[in-house]
Design a protein around this motif. Sequence first.
Motif, PDB file in Angstrom:
ATOM      1  N   SER A 105       0.856  -1.177   0.000  1.00 51.06           N
ATOM      2  CA  SER A 105       0.000   0.000   0.000  1.00 51.06           C
ATOM      3  C   SER A 105       0.892   1.228   0.000  1.00 51.06           C
ATOM      4  O   SER A 105       1.979   1.217   0.582  1.00 51.06           O
ATOM      5  CB  SER A 105      -0.917   0.020   1.228  1.00 51.06           C
ATOM      6  N   ILE A 106       0.433   2.290  -0.678  1.00 53.77           N
ATOM      7  CA  ILE A 106       1.259   3.497  -0.731  1.00 53.77           C
ATOM      8  C   ILE A 106       1.074   4.364   0.512  1.00 53.77           C
ATOM      9  O   ILE A 106       1.802   5.325   0.699  1.00 53.77           O
ATOM     10  CB  ILE A 106       0.932   4.322  -1.994  1.00 53.77           C
ATOM     11  N   GLY A 107       0.104   4.052   1.375  1.00 47.11           N
ATOM     12  CA  GLY A 107      -0.082   4.834   2.590  1.00 47.11           C
ATOM     13  C   GLY A 107      -0.861   6.113   2.342  1.00 47.11           C
ATOM     14  O   GLY A 107      -0.931   6.625   1.214  1.00 47.11           O
ATOM     15  N   ASP A 108      -1.455   6.638   3.387  1.00 51.04           N
ATOM     16  CA  ASP A 108      -2.321   7.813   3.266  1.00 51.04           C
ATOM     17  C   ASP A 108      -1.545   9.060   2.828  1.00 51.04           C
ATOM     18  O   ASP A 108      -2.041   9.866   2.040  1.00 51.04           O
ATOM     19  CB  ASP A 108      -3.029   8.079   4.589  1.00 51.04           C
ATOM     20  N   GLU A 109      -0.339   9.247   3.351  1.00 48.34           N
ATOM     21  CA  GLU A 109       0.423  10.446   3.015  1.00 48.34           C
ATOM     22  C   GLU A 109       0.795  10.460   1.538  1.00 48.34           C
ATOM     23  O   GLU A 109       0.679  11.490   0.860  1.00 48.34           O
ATOM     24  CB  GLU A 109       1.684  10.530   3.874  1.00 48.34           C
ATOM     25  N   ASN A 110       1.249   9.326   1.024  1.00 46.77           N
ATOM     26  CA  ASN A 110       1.595   9.249  -0.394  1.00 46.77           C
ATOM     27  C   ASN A 110       0.362   9.400  -1.272  1.00 46.77           C
ATOM     28  O   ASN A 110       0.424  10.008  -2.346  1.00 46.77           O
ATOM     29  CB  ASN A 110       2.293   7.923  -0.696  1.00 46.77           C
ATOM     30  N   LEU A 111      -0.767   8.837  -0.819  1.00 46.25           N
ATOM     31  CA  LEU A 111      -2.007   8.979  -1.580  1.00 46.25           C
ATOM     32  C   LEU A 111      -2.401  10.450  -1.663  1.00 46.25           C
ATOM     33  O   LEU A 111      -2.773  10.950  -2.727  1.00 46.25           O
ATOM     34  CB  LEU A 111      -3.118   8.168  -0.923  1.00 46.25           C
ATOM     35  N   GLN A 112      -2.323  11.157  -0.532  1.00 46.39           N
ATOM     36  CA  GLN A 112      -2.651  12.582  -0.531  1.00 46.39           C
ATOM     37  C   GLN A 112      -1.734  13.347  -1.479  1.00 46.39           C
ATOM     38  O   GLN A 112      -2.182  14.232  -2.222  1.00 46.39           O
ATOM     39  CB  GLN A 112      -2.524  13.136   0.888  1.00 46.39           C
ATOM     40  N   ARG A 113      -0.443  12.994  -1.476  1.00 42.52           N
ATOM     41  CA  ARG A 113       0.505  13.667  -2.353  1.00 42.52           C
ATOM     42  C   ARG A 113       0.144  13.453  -3.836  1.00 42.52           C
ATOM     43  O   ARG A 113       0.256  14.362  -4.659  1.00 42.52           O
ATOM     44  CB  ARG A 113       1.918  13.141  -2.072  1.00 42.52           C
ATOM     45  N   GLU A 114      -0.291  12.232  -4.165  1.00 42.75           N
ATOM     46  CA  GLU A 114      -0.691  11.934  -5.548  1.00 42.75           C
ATOM     47  C   GLU A 114      -1.903  12.766  -5.946  1.00 42.75           C
ATOM     48  O   GLU A 114      -1.966  13.309  -7.055  1.00 42.75           O
ATOM     49  CB  GLU A 114      -1.011  10.443  -5.678  1.00 42.75           C
ATOM     50  N   ILE A 115      -2.885  12.862  -5.054  1.00 42.95           N
ATOM     51  CA  ILE A 115      -4.136  13.556  -5.379  1.00 42.95           C
ATOM     52  C   ILE A 115      -3.891  15.049  -5.593  1.00 42.95           C
ATOM     53  O   ILE A 115      -4.388  15.640  -6.560  1.00 42.95           O
ATOM     54  CB  ILE A 115      -5.184  13.327  -4.276  1.00 42.95           C
ATOM     55  N   VAL A 116      -3.138  15.681  -4.708  1.00 41.34           N
ATOM     56  CA  VAL A 116      -2.956  17.139  -4.803  1.00 41.34           C
ATOM     57  C   VAL A 116      -2.116  17.534  -6.010  1.00 41.34           C
ATOM     58  O   VAL A 116      -2.105  18.694  -6.413  1.00 41.34           O
ATOM     59  CB  VAL A 116      -2.320  17.696  -3.512  1.00 41.34           C
ATOM     60  N   GLN A 117      -1.423  16.565  -6.638  1.00 43.63           N
ATOM     61  CA  GLN A 117      -0.620  16.872  -7.816  1.00 43.63           C
ATOM     62  C   GLN A 117      -1.424  16.786  -9.112  1.00 43.63           C
ATOM     63  O   GLN A 117      -0.937  17.192 -10.169  1.00 43.63           O
ATOM     64  CB  GLN A 117       0.578  15.920  -7.892  1.00 43.63           C
ATOM     65  N   ILE A 118      -2.648  16.276  -9.057  1.00 40.82           N
ATOM     66  CA  ILE A 118      -3.477  16.139 -10.255  1.00 40.82           C
ATOM     67  C   ILE A 118      -4.052  17.509 -10.622  1.00 40.82           C
ATOM     68  O   ILE A 118      -4.789  18.121  -9.846  1.00 40.82           O
ATOM     69  CB  ILE A 118      -4.601  15.113 -10.029  1.00 40.82           C
ATOM     70  N   GLU A 119      -3.706  17.996 -11.821  1.00 40.26           N
ATOM     71  CA  GLU A 119      -4.081  19.356 -12.214  1.00 40.26           C
ATOM     72  C   GLU A 119      -5.584  19.559 -12.313  1.00 40.26           C
ATOM     73  O   GLU A 119      -6.081  20.672 -12.127  1.00 40.26           O
ATOM     74  CB  GLU A 119      -3.417  19.696 -13.555  1.00 40.26           C
ATOM     75  N   ALA A 120      -6.311  18.488 -12.614  1.00 42.85           N
ATOM     76  CA  ALA A 120      -7.766  18.611 -12.749  1.00 42.85           C
ATOM     77  C   ALA A 120      -8.431  19.034 -11.444  1.00 42.85           C
ATOM     78  O   ALA A 120      -9.569  19.504 -11.450  1.00 42.85           O
ATOM     79  CB  ALA A 120      -8.361  17.287 -13.233  1.00 42.85           C
ATOM     80  N   PHE A 121      -7.717  18.891 -10.331  1.00 45.69           N
ATOM     81  CA  PHE A 121      -8.271  19.246  -9.035  1.00 45.69           C
ATOM     82  C   PHE A 121      -7.720  20.576  -8.522  1.00 45.69           C
ATOM     83  O   PHE A 121      -7.889  20.904  -7.352  1.00 45.69           O
ATOM     84  CB  PHE A 121      -7.963  18.144  -8.007  1.00 45.69           C
ATOM     85  N   HIS A 122      -7.068  21.349  -9.394  1.00 42.53           N
ATOM     86  CA  HIS A 122      -6.494  22.623  -8.967  1.00 42.53           C
ATOM     87  C   HIS A 122      -7.452  23.778  -9.255  1.00 42.53           C
ATOM     88  O   HIS A 122      -8.271  23.725 -10.183  1.00 42.53           O
ATOM     89  CB  HIS A 122      -5.172  22.871  -9.702  1.00 42.53           C
ATOM     90  N   ASP A 123      -7.324  24.845  -8.465  1.00 48.31           N
ATOM     91  CA  ASP A 123      -8.117  26.039  -8.718  1.00 48.31           C
ATOM     92  C   ASP A 123      -7.370  26.938  -9.694  1.00 48.31           C
ATOM     93  O   ASP A 123      -6.332  26.561 -10.255  1.00 48.31           O
ATOM     94  CB  ASP A 123      -8.411  26.775  -7.408  1.00 48.31           C
ATOM     95  N   ILE A 124      -7.875  28.140  -9.914  1.00 49.32           N
ATOM     96  CA  ILE A 124      -7.277  29.028 -10.920  1.00 49.32           C
ATOM     97  C   ILE A 124      -5.878  29.477 -10.510  1.00 49.32           C
ATOM     98  O   ILE A 124      -5.098  29.946 -11.349  1.00 49.32           O
ATOM     99  CB  ILE A 124      -8.179  30.268 -11.150  1.00 49.32           C
ATOM    100  N   ASN A 125      -5.531  29.335  -9.248  1.00 49.48           N
ATOM    101  CA  ASN A 125      -4.194  29.709  -8.779  1.00 49.48           C
ATOM    102  C   ASN A 125      -3.207  28.551  -8.842  1.00 49.48           C
ATOM    103  O   ASN A 125      -2.055  28.688  -8.436  1.00 49.48           O
ATOM    104  CB  ASN A 125      -4.268  30.221  -7.335  1.00 49.48           C
ATOM    105  N   GLY A 126      -3.675  27.408  -9.350  1.00 47.36           N
ATOM    106  CA  GLY A 126      -2.791  26.263  -9.478  1.00 47.36           C
ATOM    107  C   GLY A 126      -2.621  25.458  -8.211  1.00 47.36           C
ATOM    108  O   GLY A 126      -1.738  24.598  -8.134  1.00 47.36           O
ATOM    109  N   ALA A 127      -3.451  25.699  -7.204  1.00 51.22           N
ATOM    110  CA  ALA A 127      -3.365  24.966  -5.945  1.00 51.22           C
ATOM    111  C   ALA A 127      -4.537  23.985  -5.843  1.00 51.22           C
ATOM    112  O   ALA A 127      -5.601  24.195  -6.437  1.00 51.22           O
ATOM    113  CB  ALA A 127      -3.379  25.934  -4.762  1.00 51.22           C
ATOM    114  N   PHE A 128      -4.314  22.903  -5.106  1.00 45.86           N
ATOM    115  CA  PHE A 128      -5.371  21.914  -4.928  1.00 45.86           C
ATOM    116  C   PHE A 128      -6.569  22.547  -4.214  1.00 45.86           C
ATOM    117  O   PHE A 128      -6.426  23.261  -3.220  1.00 45.86           O
ATOM    118  CB  PHE A 128      -4.850  20.732  -4.100  1.00 45.86           C
TER     119      PHE A 128
END
Length: 462
Positions: A105-128
């Motif tokens: 398992s990649i663990g919760d911290e690594n999973l969170q890191r993967e999710i916040v790097q996906i551009e489709a989930f970013h706002d207009i400022n480029g942040a998650f």
Amino acid sequence: MAARVTKLSKPFVWLLMGLLIVGLAGFGAVNFSGTSRTLGTVGDQEITINAYARELQREIRAMEAETGEALQFGQALQMGIDRTALARLVALASLDHEVAELGLSIGDENLQREIVQIEAFHDINGAFDRETYRFALDQQGIDEAEFEADLRAEAARTLVQSAVVGGVEMPATMTETLMEFLGARRSFTWAPVTAEMLEAPIPEPAQADLEAFHEANIDAFTLPEAKRLTYALLTPEMLIDQVEVEEEALRARYEELDARYNAPERRLVERLVYSSEEAAREAMAQVEAGGATFETLVADRGLEMVDVDMGDMTRGALGEAAEAIFSAETGDVLGPLPSPLGPALFRVNGVLAEQITPFEEAAPDLRDELAAIRARRLIETRAQDIDDLLAGGATLEELADETDMELGALDWTEGRDDGPAAYADFREAAAAVGVDDFPEVRFLEDGGIFALRLDEVLPPRP
């Protein structure tokens, strides 16, 4: 290491495949009904019918994008795309099974890191942005738990694939030696010798011969060192008969798991959003006049078919466009229709009929599930009292007389995994226990409890 494919529900599955081949037309039309949701399993990993439908659609769209032409379902079958889709799902399920076996398992911290790097989930400022994250998943008809489970599984699969692909390279000397051995050729003459060819049968060995052979090969006839254990065991399965599950509880659980047993009617949908109603009308006019296809409209926007694929959608998820989409036939292009992102053209790629499992059919599984849960809770409430009895000087034999725990004995050795030794927690305790250790209550992975005592250590013996 390869997982075994099991439990393919053949009568239903091949009937279903036959209906797919004979009855469906258009752009990968699909119409599944009934209460079965599983096409097969690899180990403990299920391959669902919905997953197969989505994978088949992706394979067809990929081929259409490559050729630039619409692909009929019959053509897809002739090209073996259905088998390619199924093979891919089997391969993924095999990896998932291996991942589960290895406990990766990649663990919760690594999973969170993967999710916040996906551009489709970013706002207009480029942040998650969490709202953007929820909205994007909602548009795809996926909840957060399902998406995160898929992402976690994909990351774990990648670990296994990387380990296989990046394996240790065989030394050159070994490679040459093996190739020389495999490439070598030998010429020989042989003749069979059987018992029937003997002039006289081989006599039975004498007792002295047997004893001499035994002494000469004593290692082969010697038992390893073992720990003679006495244990008291209580598992949820042992208490099932004592647990009563009321019908009200079953119905409440059935309603709680409504999504598992009752899936609403859905449509496999693609959506191409435009900046204005006028632009969407012009695009639809091109389709109606035969001057463009849905694929070419997507390509003209610089998009891939995967970018417009919404997956399987319910009426509620489609909002104001639901009525038109659910009234359309497979392969129809509709629009302009409203969407949260603006006017859009939709294409219907398949029909997924509602899947209803009546309460009466679900009740046996629900009863087993609730009974096991209640049995585990019952054990939890008794564990402290049992531990107190042991602390007060009660023996394991007395526990078996005064509680529901069952007494047993076992000569335990490394590698033994039958009976209570099938539990990893029991094996760990058996390996660590010493003669001077007092029994104490320990929990098993299924919610059961046990306590054990080392009576003696048996030396290696013939």
